[in-house]
Structures are given as structure tokens and as C-alpha cells.
Design a protein around this motif. Structure first.
Motif, PDB file in Angstrom:
ATOM      1  N   UNK A 174       0.804  -1.213   0.000  1.00 55.62           N
ATOM      2  CA  UNK A 174       0.000   0.000   0.000  1.00 55.62           C
ATOM      3  C   UNK A 174       0.833   1.258   0.000  1.00 55.62           C
ATOM      4  N   UNK A 175       2.112   1.129  -0.382  1.00 65.22           N
ATOM      5  CA  UNK A 175       2.997   2.289  -0.437  1.00 65.22           C
ATOM      6  C   UNK A 175       2.841   2.936  -1.807  1.00 65.22           C
ATOM      7  N   UNK A 176       2.176   4.066  -1.854  1.00 64.63           N
ATOM      8  CA  UNK A 176       1.891   4.755  -3.106  1.00 64.63           C
ATOM      9  C   UNK A 176       2.917   5.871  -3.320  1.00 64.63           C
ATOM     10  N   UNK A 177       3.898   5.595  -4.143  1.00 65.32           N
ATOM     11  CA  UNK A 177       4.935   6.599  -4.408  1.00 65.32           C
ATOM     12  C   UNK A 177       4.506   7.526  -5.531  1.00 65.32           C
ATOM     13  N   UNK A 178       4.890   8.777  -5.417  1.00 65.75           N
ATOM     14  CA  UNK A 178       4.705   9.707  -6.525  1.00 65.75           C
ATOM     15  C   UNK A 178       5.996   9.900  -7.303  1.00 65.75           C
ATOM     16  N   UNK A 179       7.130   9.483  -6.703  1.00 63.14           N
ATOM     17  CA  UNK A 179       8.429   9.568  -7.368  1.00 63.14           C
ATOM     18  C   UNK A 179       9.119   8.214  -7.243  1.00 63.14           C
ATOM     19  N   UNK A 180       9.574   7.693  -8.384  1.00 62.60           N
ATOM     20  CA  UNK A 180      10.373   6.465  -8.409  1.00 62.60           C
ATOM     21  C   UNK A 180      11.770   6.831  -8.890  1.00 62.60           C
ATOM     22  N   UNK A 181      12.759   6.660  -8.012  1.00 59.98           N
ATOM     23  CA  UNK A 181      14.140   7.044  -8.336  1.00 59.98           C
ATOM     24  C   UNK A 181      14.945   5.791  -8.660  1.00 59.98           C
ATOM     25  N   UNK A 182      15.419   5.707  -9.900  1.00 54.75           N
ATOM     26  CA  UNK A 182      16.261   4.593 -10.327  1.00 54.75           C
ATOM     27  C   UNK A 182      17.727   4.968 -10.132  1.00 54.75           C
ATOM     28  N   UNK A 183      18.382   4.331  -9.179  1.00 60.14           N
ATOM     29  CA  UNK A 183      19.807   4.556  -8.949  1.00 60.14           C
ATOM     30  C   UNK A 183      20.578   3.615  -9.868  1.00 60.14           C
ATOM     31  N   UNK A 184      20.883   4.088 -11.060  1.00 56.95           N
ATOM     32  CA  UNK A 184      21.509   3.335 -12.140  1.00 56.95           C
ATOM     33  C   UNK A 184      20.475   2.490 -12.882  1.00 56.95           C
ATOM     34  N   UNK A 185      20.855   2.001 -14.052  1.00 57.44           N
ATOM     35  CA  UNK A 185      19.917   1.356 -14.958  1.00 57.44           C
ATOM     36  C   UNK A 185      19.462  -0.023 -14.542  1.00 57.44           C
ATOM     37  N   UNK A 186      20.068  -0.608 -13.500  1.00 54.33           N
ATOM     38  CA  UNK A 186      19.643  -1.933 -13.064  1.00 54.33           C
ATOM     39  C   UNK A 186      18.156  -1.968 -12.704  1.00 54.33           C
ATOM     40  N   UNK A 187      17.624  -0.845 -12.270  1.00 54.00           N
ATOM     41  CA  UNK A 187      16.226  -0.795 -11.818  1.00 54.00           C
ATOM     42  C   UNK A 187      15.278  -0.303 -12.902  1.00 54.00           C
ATOM     43  N   UNK A 578       1.523  23.675  -4.276  1.00 55.09           N
ATOM     44  CA  UNK A 578       0.450  23.010  -5.011  1.00 55.09           C
ATOM     45  C   UNK A 578       0.014  21.750  -4.288  1.00 55.09           C
ATOM     46  N   UNK A 579      -1.196  21.309  -4.615  1.00 59.60           N
ATOM     47  CA  UNK A 579      -1.653  20.037  -4.077  1.00 59.60           C
ATOM     48  C   UNK A 579      -0.748  18.927  -4.617  1.00 59.60           C
ATOM     49  N   UNK A 580      -0.374  17.949  -3.780  1.00 62.28           N
ATOM     50  CA  UNK A 580       0.463  16.859  -4.276  1.00 62.28           C
ATOM     51  C   UNK A 580      -0.205  16.137  -5.434  1.00 62.28           C
ATOM     52  N   UNK A 581       0.595  15.800  -6.443  1.00 64.39           N
ATOM     53  CA  UNK A 581       0.058  15.079  -7.594  1.00 64.39           C
ATOM     54  C   UNK A 581      -0.389  13.698  -7.157  1.00 64.39           C
ATOM     55  N   UNK A 582      -1.528  13.224  -7.606  1.00 61.95           N
ATOM     56  CA  UNK A 582      -1.976  11.885  -7.189  1.00 61.95           C
ATOM     57  C   UNK A 582      -1.030  10.813  -7.667  1.00 61.95           C
ATOM     58  N   UNK A 583      -0.988   9.708  -6.918  1.00 63.85           N
ATOM     59  CA  UNK A 583      -0.159   8.583  -7.308  1.00 63.85           C
ATOM     60  C   UNK A 583      -0.635   8.026  -8.644  1.00 63.85           C
ATOM     61  N   UNK A 584       0.265   7.301  -9.292  1.00 62.80           N
ATOM     62  CA  UNK A 584      -0.058   6.709 -10.579  1.00 62.80           C
ATOM     63  C   UNK A 584      -1.333   5.878 -10.479  1.00 62.80           C
ATOM     64  N   UNK A 585      -2.205   6.015 -11.450  1.00 69.49           N
ATOM     65  CA  UNK A 585      -3.440   5.244 -11.442  1.00 69.49           C
ATOM     66  C   UNK A 585      -3.139   3.754 -11.486  1.00 69.49           C
TER      67      UNK A 585
END
Length: 586
Positions: A174-187, A578-585
Motif C-alpha cells: 500500500x505504499x503509493x509513491x509519486x516519485x520512483x528514483x532509479x539509482x543506475x539502470x539496473x532498476x 500546489x496540491x500533491x500530484x496523485x499517485x499513478x493510477x
């Protein structure tokens, strides 16, 4: 949480959340969950995120067999053995079990949790994904065993587990992220999982640019290397067989195939709204490598409290009590009495000398100038540049009061040229060692040894072939301990170098012999005379190294830049929040 640089408050309970993905994370010295600089950077990033109270969770793999323990024989031949560890004793199991599809079969995975606790008590959860479940095929149970192990098939499967499995697991929590950070291309394949979520069961073949744009809006990518081998690539046969025809076709339509291979860097580039290199120079190099993409730069850092020796921590606590909460405060180290700087360094150097004696039986002296060189044993890092003219090095040691040189670093098990570099250094050490010159190669470079070296040597040497050093962070650790650098102007050092104030630059030449000559001239005419004949000036350089470089090249400053430029650029206080952007649908 309120950041010193003037951002709006971010509360972990708000919907603005970050998911940080990294194939390796250095969490603690007793957990072999990293191979080197990338993992140490990830761990330092998360430690600063905890200090700053960022709303962030991290995802990595369990690596039950670790990376490897290095053994060197008397001739410098490297052998490796696994580093198994009992994750059940270090981590807490999480309940959800999710499945991903590999080669048209389902693979189940779960996760183990470790909480990093910051100076304020804020916790950052790290989820270690694990496929060692009874319902899995025996081969699939080993997918999360080894860091950078196995063949190309194994690596691609691991990257699917990390990227796609990680997204699925966060969903289950149930962890709804609004930002996904890829630390290098492995992810990078997390973007594929997000796209499948975006399609809500519809086939990827029906995806529109609007769907890709929706995924892109939530993704941040950090590239870490200008070395081609550092960018993961897989054959189309592998990708078709392991990922599946529909997924591969989608990636091909979106520009992720380069030179006939599925390129994970292009996957991440194609689906990220913000991309950065890890130093100013690396940003330039990355833009030249990928000219069709907009690539920024955020220079790496290190976690100040982790890499500062105990003696210097005590001094900082007295003079700058809030330096752990606010690393910029280290700027005021310029006012610390020089005698205290000298005393703290002497204590750290004694610890290093004692450790060398315990590990090797070699008795070094604390009053002799000591050079440190420790990093991954890759050919472009040129560990043997210092030995270009061995007779000159020996003469330098004899004429200037003595010289001690400490080396350390692992070569990847498959990197034969890197292993040859280690053998070459150890072979030369045998020939050159004398009463005035001691060269020691310390085996099994890891967290504890790295901290001893960066805290205890007198100068930190770095000799990469330009422009292949993306950033480098070991010299930043040294700077926190008052240890200046002598380095080629590459990576972070272009930004940290002030000649004779924070260290010295080795002149860049096409000819290696000319670069080695610059290195020798600095030793002969500047560093050794300063150290032995002008100790007061040497202490001033140590102090200015802390104040100027320690106060800037840290992960607290780095993360503040990520927050304002990459994670939440819309939340500057100069504009209405601003209002936080909603998590990805989903």
C-alpha cells in the motif's frame, strides 16, 4: 520536515512519497549487500534521507551470498569466496508475497525490512526482495543470492525482480509513491511495471504516448558511469525469452533498443522526466553520450557522520554541535585550532597503522608521509600510474624523509585485466620496498577498511583516465577527515579542487608518462616538503579541506538538490504550494 535550503514542509504521511531503487545498498558493515561505490552512495543517500525526515522507502535485493570476499596470495593472485549471511538475524520479514512473470512462468517473491534511523529518529524502510521461497523452481530460488553474479540471463532476471517485483511489492504494502528514483539502470524495468499498471490490464500494444507520459511524470533516473560496460545490455533473444514478446515489442517501440540490444540505460532515459549524472563533468559526458536526452547533474556526496573518524567527530561535536543535522556547519571548521586538527588526525592514523600491523604484520610509522589509494580495481583507475618510473619513486622516498603507500581494492571476478593490475602493484611492491619506502596492498577492501584508510592516510591519491571517473566519493570521505587529495581533474575533483588549499591536481595529458611526471613533481616539490618541513602549513590545508569540501560534498546537500530539482520541483516556497500530484493510477 523543513529543509534548510527553503523547501516547503514534506510530511511522511502526505501523498508525496519517494521510492528509491538500487541493486546494491551498503546498510551496515556487517551486511555484505554492496560491491563498492554505487552501493555505498545508496546507503549514504538513505542515511541522509533519514536524517532529513524525507518520505522515502528503498528497494533492493537480498543477496544472501553477498558480493565476495577477496583473498590475495603472495603474488597478488585474487581468488573469491561467497559472503553468506543470515538475513533472518538482521532483517524483519514482511507478510506480502507477490508474483512476477519470467519466461512465461510465475516467480514468487517476498521482502525483508531494515529500518535506517536518522538523527531525528525518522525511519527509512529498506525492503530486500527475496525469491528463496518453497513454491519457486529451484533455479528461481537463487535469483536474489549473488550481487552481480551469474551470466546475462541471471542478470536480466535479477533486474526484473528488482524493478518489476519491487513495484509489485510496494503495491502490496500500500505504499503509493509519486516519485520512483532509479539509482543506475539496473532498476529501469520498474518503468515497465508502472506502464502495465497504467494500462490496467489492457495489452501494452495498445499503449499511447499519453500512457508513457503518465509513467514518465513519476520517474527519476541517475546514471553513474561513462564506461560503456557499465550500461547493462541484453540480446533481443534473451529479452524476448525472459521478458516476453509483448514487453519487448513495447520497449522497442519506445526507443529502448540500441545497436541491436536491449539497453537498460535507454529504458530509464525513455521513461524519466528528470535524468542526471553524478558530477558536473559527468553531466557533460553523459549529454555527449546521449545527446537526444536532457541530462542534468547533481554531484554525489557522502554521509558525513558515517565517514568522519571518531577523533574528528569529537572535535566537531565540541565546536559545531549541530553538524550532523546541518552539514553546512562544517564550513566553520576553518575556526578550529590547528593543533586539534593535528591531534585528531594523529589518532586516526594510529588506528590505521595498528590495523595494517594486525592484518599484514607490516609495521608502519605514524611520522612518515602516507599515501592512500583504494577503489575498485578497474583498468581505467590506473592503480599503477604511481609506478611509471619506479627508480624516481624510490629516490623520492629516500630524499624526502620516507614514504608509505597503502593500496586496496577488489577486481570483479570476471575482470581479468583488473586482476592483472593488482598483481602488477604487488609485484612492484616486492621489488621496491625498502627502509624508506613501504608499499602494502590490503586485501578485501570493504566498509571498515575504507573508513580506516580515508581517515588515517595523509593524502588521497586518485589517477583515473579522463573522462571515465563519473564522480568518485572516497576522496570526499577523506576530506571530512582533513585528508587532501592528489588527483587527476576528473569526476568530483574538478569541483572540489583548489590548488594548495584542498589538495592538488595532476596535470591531464594524453601521454601517461607526462601525467606520471606531474604526479612525481607534486610529490617531490610540494607535498613531501610541505609535510616534513612546513607542518603548520600542512595543518592549514587539512583544516581548509574539511571546511570547503567536507561542508559541500555530502549527501545532505546532494539530497536537497534532488528534492528541489528532481523529486518535488513544484514545491518551492517561492511559489504557492500546489496540491500533491496523485499517485499513478492503478
Amino acid at each position: 520536515m523543513s529543509l534548510s535550503s527553503g523547501f516547503v514542509s514534506l510530511n511522511p504521511n502526505e501523498s508525496s512519497r519517494i521510492a528509491y531503487f538500487s541493486m546494491e545498498i551498503a546498510v551496515a558493515p556487517h551486511m555484505p549487500t554492496y560491491s563498492g561505490g554505487l552501493g555505498v552512495l545508496a546507503g549514504d543517500t538513505l542515511r541522509s534521507a533519514a536524517d532529513m525526515g524525507l518520505p522515502l522507502a528503498a528497494v533492493t535485493l537480498a543477496h544472501r551470498k553477498g558480493y565476495f570476499r577477496q583473498h590475495l596470495d603472495k603474488d597478488g593472485v585474487q581468488t573469491e569466496e561467497p559472503q553468506p549471511w543470515k538475513i533472518e538475524e538482521k532483517l524483519t520479514p514482511e507478510k506480502p508475497v507477490v508474483t512476477i512473470t519470467l519466461e512465461e512462468r510465475e516467480v514468487a517473491l517476498r521482502a525483508w525490512r531494515y529500518d535506517l534511523i536518522g538523527v531525528s529518529g525518522h525511519r527509512i524502510p529498506i525492503y530486500f526482495l527475496d525469491t528463496d521461497l518453497q513454491q519457486n523452481d529451484p533455479a528461481d530460488r537463487t535469483l536474489t543470492d549473488q550481487l552481480y553474479g551469474g551470466d546475462g540471463d541471471y542478470r536480466l532476471r535479477q533486474e526484473i525482480v528488482l524493478g518489476m517485483g519491487g513495484v509489485r511489492f510496494l503495491d502490496a504494502l500500500g505504499y503509493r509513491a509519486t516519485v520512483y528514483h532509479m539509482n543506475e539502470g539496473h532498476a529501469a524495468l520498474l518503468t515497465l511495471a508502472l506502464m502495465e499498471d497504467q494500462m490496467n490490464g489492457a495489452p501494452l500494444s495498445s499503449a499511447k504516448e499519453a500512457n508513457a507520459a503518465a509513467v514518465r511524470q513519476h520517474c527519476v533516473f541517475t546514471t553513474h558511469t561513462p564506461v560503456p560496460a557499465g550500461h547493462d545490455r541484453f540480446s533481443l533473444e534473451q529479452a524476448n525469452r525472459i521478458l516476453g514478446r509483448d514487453r519487448l515489442a513495447f520497449l522497442e517501440r519506445n526507443g529502448c533498443i540500441h545497436e541491436g540490444l536491449l539497453n537498460m540505460t535507454y529504458v530509464a532515459l525513455s521513461f524519466s522526466r528528470f535524468v542526471n549524472g553524478v558530477a558536473m563533468q559527468h553531466g557533460k559526458v553523459s549529454r555527449s553520450m546521449f545527446p537526444e536526452y536532457n541530462i542534468s547533474a547533481i554531484t554525489n556526496g557522502v554521509h558525513a557522520a558515517t565517514w568522519t573518524s571518531a577523533a574528528f567527530q569529537n572535535i566537531f561535536d565540541r565546536h559545531m554541535p549541530r553538524w550532523r543535522q546541518d552539514n553546512v556547519t562544517l564550513r566553520y571548521a576553518i575556526d578550529i585550532p590547528e593543533e586539534e586538527i593535528e591531534s585528531a588526525h594523529a589518532a586516526a592514523k594510529q588506528l590505521l597503522v595498528d590495523a595494517v600491523a594486525q592484518r599484514t604484520g607490516v609495521a608502519l610509522r605514524t611520522d612518515v608521509f602516507t599515501i592512500g589509494f583504494a577503489r575498485r580495481a578497474a583498468t581505467y583507475k590506473r592503480a599503477d600510474l604511481l609506478f611509471t618510473d619506479p627508480e624516481r619513486l624510490v629516490r623520492c622516498a629516500h630524499e624526502h624523509g620516507g614514504l608509505q603507500i597503502l593500496y586496496s581494492g577488489k577486481a570483479h571476478p570476471a575482470d581479468e585485466p583488473g586482476k592483472a593490475k593488482i598483481r602488477h602493484v604487488i609485484e612492484l611492491a616486492k621489488k621496491l620496498n625498502s627502509d624508506a619506502l613501504h608499499i602494502v596492498y590490503l586485501e578485501n577492501y570493504e566498509w571498515t577498511l575504507g573508513a580506516l584508510l580515508t581517515g588515517g592516510v595523509d593524502v588521497w591519491l586518485n589517477t583515473p583516465k579522463r573522462p571515465y571517473e563519473a564522480s568518485g566519493t572516497s576522496g570526499m570521505k577523506a576530506a571530512l577527515n582533513g585528508v587532501p587529495s592528489l588527483s587527476i581533474l576528473d569526476g568530483w575533483w574538478i569541483e572540489g579542487w583548489i590548488e594548495g588549499v584542498t589538495g592538488w591536481a595532476i596535470e591531464d595529458h594524453e601521454d601517461e608518462a607526462a601525467e606520471a611526471n606531474s604526479l612525481y613533481e607534486h610529490l617531490e616539490h610540494v607535498l613531501l616538503p610541505l609535510f616534513y618541513e612546513q607542518p603548520q602549513q600542512w595543518r592549514r590545508i587539512m583544516r581548509s579541506t574539511i571546511a570547503l569540501n567536507g561542508s559541500f560534498f555530502n549527501t545532505q546537500r546532494m539530497l536537497e538538490q534532488y528534492v528541489v530539482n528532481a523529486y518535488f520541483p513544484e514545491q518551492r516556497v517561492t511559489e504557492p504550494a500546489a496540491e500533491p500530484e496523485p499517485a499513478l493510477a492503478r
